[in-house]
Design a protein around this motif. Structure first.
Motif: not given
Length: 134
Positions: A32-41
């Motif tokens: 589960e990934i939350g709101k307003y996350c940034s997942i890098g390259y």
């Protein structure tokens, strides 16, 4: 809106919160990934584990013996988390709200909210200070 860039792999049982951005080449196998996350390259989240005490490491062999690719222990990532390029988040890890994971880090343990972690294995290197804008 969720933005997923080219060449990403997203597993079947993945939940992603609104406003999250997944950069090119990222793999999110489960979790589960939350709101307003940034997942890098090329980050990897919830990658499959491999047996280290079996004679053979080929998935063709060990899948018959034991279910090492069990996704019943997915990672959980809170809101507003930044995950740097090439970081790895292991299965079962809980990452609190507002965490920053440095590029190339390997996160093997839970991370408290607003901590900054980096390294292999990832360790706390700082703390975010949140300024309320009124």
């Amino acid at each position: 809106m969720v933005q997923i860039n080219k060449n990403c792999e997203i597993g079947e049982k993945v939940l992603i919160g609104k406003g999250t951005y997944v950069n090119r080449g990222a793999v999110i196998a489960c979790g589960e990934i939350g709101k307003y996350c940034s997942i890098g390259y090329y980050a990897i989240i919830g990658g499959h584990e491999h047996p280290i005490n079996e004679r053979y490491t080929s998935p063709h062999y060990y899948k018959k013996v034991t279910n090492y690719n069990d996704l019943n222990n997915p990672p959980i990532i809170g809101d507003d988390v930044w995950i740097g390029a090439h970081a790895i988040i292991k299965q079962g890890v809980v990452i609190g709200k507002g965490v920053i994971v440095g590029a190339g880090a390997v996160v093997t343990h839970n991370v408290e909210p607003y901590h900054i972690v980096a390294g292999i294995p990832a360790k706390k290197i700082g703390q975010r200070v949140i300024i309320d804008e009124k």
